[in-house]
Scaffold this active site. Sequence first.
Site, PDB file in Angstrom:
ATOM      1  N   ARG A 160     116.970 -45.843 -28.439  1.00 30.40           N
ATOM      2  CA  ARG A 160     117.552 -46.009 -27.449  1.00 30.40           C
ATOM      3  C   ARG A 160     117.939 -46.013 -26.205  1.00 30.40           C
ATOM      4  O   ARG A 160     117.455 -47.297 -25.678  1.00 30.40           O
ATOM      5  CB  ARG A 160     119.359 -45.438 -27.840  1.00 30.40           C
ATOM      6  CG  ARG A 160     120.521 -46.789 -27.863  1.00 30.40           C
ATOM      7  CD  ARG A 160     122.016 -45.514 -28.287  1.00 30.40           C
ATOM      8  NE  ARG A 160     122.234 -45.805 -29.842  1.00 30.40           N
ATOM      9  CZ  ARG A 160     122.463 -46.465 -30.526  1.00 30.40           C
ATOM     10  NH1 ARG A 160     122.969 -47.482 -29.739  1.00 30.40           N
ATOM     11  NH2 ARG A 160     122.215 -46.834 -31.497  1.00 30.40           N
ATOM     12  N   THR A 161     117.963 -44.364 -25.848  1.00 25.47           N
ATOM     13  CA  THR A 161     117.457 -44.820 -24.356  1.00 25.47           C
ATOM     14  C   THR A 161     116.099 -45.370 -23.914  1.00 25.47           C
ATOM     15  O   THR A 161     115.562 -45.619 -22.760  1.00 25.47           O
ATOM     16  CB  THR A 161     116.795 -43.358 -23.949  1.00 25.47           C
ATOM     17  OG1 THR A 161     118.439 -42.633 -24.268  1.00 25.47           O
ATOM     18  CG2 THR A 161     117.025 -42.665 -22.425  1.00 25.47           C
ATOM     19  N   LYS A 188      96.890 -33.283 -26.997  1.00 21.86           N
ATOM     20  CA  LYS A 188      97.132 -32.536 -28.174  1.00 21.86           C
ATOM     21  C   LYS A 188      96.246 -31.314 -26.975  1.00 21.86           C
ATOM     22  O   LYS A 188      95.870 -31.295 -26.851  1.00 21.86           O
ATOM     23  CB  LYS A 188      95.763 -33.056 -28.977  1.00 21.86           C
ATOM     24  CG  LYS A 188      96.894 -32.707 -30.361  1.00 21.86           C
ATOM     25  CD  LYS A 188      95.108 -33.235 -31.760  1.00 21.86           C
ATOM     26  CE  LYS A 188      96.445 -33.881 -32.425  1.00 21.86           C
ATOM     27  NZ  LYS A 188      96.141 -34.818 -33.328  1.00 21.86           N
ATOM     28  N   ARG A 223     111.235 -37.679 -21.209  1.00 17.43           N
ATOM     29  CA  ARG A 223     112.075 -37.438 -21.979  1.00 17.43           C
ATOM     30  C   ARG A 223     111.361 -36.008 -23.042  1.00 17.43           C
ATOM     31  O   ARG A 223     110.600 -36.157 -23.030  1.00 17.43           O
ATOM     32  CB  ARG A 223     112.656 -38.244 -23.136  1.00 17.43           C
ATOM     33  CG  ARG A 223     113.272 -38.192 -24.345  1.00 17.43           C
ATOM     34  CD  ARG A 223     115.265 -38.245 -24.081  1.00 17.43           C
ATOM     35  NE  ARG A 223     115.579 -37.765 -25.558  1.00 17.43           N
ATOM     36  CZ  ARG A 223     117.277 -38.411 -25.577  1.00 17.43           C
ATOM     37  NH1 ARG A 223     117.365 -38.629 -24.194  1.00 17.43           N
ATOM     38  NH2 ARG A 223     117.406 -38.096 -26.991  1.00 17.43           N
TER      39      ARG A 223
END
Lengths: 156, 298
Positions: free
Chosen positions: B47-48, B76, B97
């Site tokens: 959603r964000t 990695k 995020r």
Amino acid sequence: MKEKRNLKVEAIEKGTVIDHIKSGQALNVLRILGISSDFRATISFVMNAPGARGKKDVVKIEGKELSVEELNRIALISPKATINIIRDFEVVQKNNVVLPSYVEGVVRCTNSNCISNSNEPIKSKFSVIQSEEEGVTLHCLYCEHLISENIAENLL
Amino acid sequence: MKDFSREEIDYVLDTAEKLEPVARGEERSKLLDGKIIALLFFEPSTRTRLSFEAAVQRLGGKILNLGSVEASSVMKGENLADTIRVISNYADLIVLRHPLDGSARMAAEFAGVPIINGGDGSVNHPTQTFLDLYTIRRESHLEGLKIALAGDLKYGRTVHSLCYALSLYGAEMTFVSPPELRMPLEIVRDLQKRGLSIKETDSLEKTIGDVEVLYMTRVQRERFPDPEEYEKVKNRLKVTGDLLRSADPNLKILHPLPRVNEISPEVDSTQYASYFEQAFYGIPTRMALLALAIGVIE
Ligand SMILES: Nc1ncnc2c1ncn2[C@@H]1O[C@H](COP(=O)(O)OP(=O)(O)OP(=O)(O)O)[C@@H](O)[C@H]1O
Ligand SMILES: [Mg+2]
Ligand SMILES: [Zn+2]
């Protein structure tokens, strides 16, 4: 003889005496100063020495005068400690430790989910808040977590 | 969120309002023309992410979507600081995020470009708070608002930062939650110190007639060791047509979505339901934050 009994450990010619450390905190004082086995100067300390204001610890560092910034960190765990600069066997300067307003790389954030506890090239950063009721509180500048207890147990 | 003053928040919301016609597709904008925005999501949050993508597209910017970062071989074993330094060379702004608390602050130390915190750890989700505030402003009013916050007030990070932000405008708050999920005492005290009037209750019925905004949140099953307990709580904190009979006619209901069953579908078509509008308001709000952060609006 009298002199020796008074000082518990040998008198030093030149160096720093940290006096009136909260009883039991001498090792943490060494830790907060970053003093470990590879430190060159001679260190001696007394724990639970009877003092006029109850038991206290004392740390003596020979031949070295530490920076004010380093020494003031002691206020985090022992706000009543005094710093005595010794020259020529005499106390030439006496100061109370002053609580710093900011500390970096000294205390571990107690929030296990904090970025400062992960594998990142950063040091922990806290602003230091002192209040009448709650004493010293550390505020993590990464995660905003507050630490007001167990500061001594979370030294890096 | 506590870093923002009321003036700064108002400025973001004013900007969002100006950009709203663009967000609705009624006007075109080239504010982010020639700009590359990197979306660096270390946690799935569709959603964000989608709303940031929409916001960038509406402003004519390009998106560098780093996909699921954990899976990508470039990153990695690399720490976040290095990833941020690398991506700074590819983009004009990074939306981050990340699951760890404080990661956005750290990223800002290493980034050569602005960082927008798209949610870090369990504490902060500032763009959600901005869009909540914007929704309240558009659908109701911010100053001296009578608001009830209901559901999981203990772990719900969105409600915590919303409360702090609302405290800048003065508010009468009612916290509605089961005893297990009450607002943490430190936060209640802190808000009272900021001059807010606060009531706590476990009953929506007793609250619904006295508020202008009801901010519902999800109560998660995981919070309850006893499934029966969860069922009970879930059914007690539920907005239904019945409950709304005693509501103020101007009441607006917000919810950060996704909902489970805390708002029954019959409510969706009433004048009270503002949660889908709220989802839309995420676009102009994020457009404003992008434009301000990148400096194309001063
Ligand atoms: N030459 C020295 N070598 C080692 N320790 C010393 C020396 N001189 C003083 N000290 C220690 O330094 C501390 C401060 O010494 P000082 O003579 O100022 O004591 P004081 O008058 O009791 O001070 P306070 O009021 O701070 O307790 C004491 O713990 C003392 O034992
Ligand atoms: Mg003495
Ligand atoms: Zn932290």
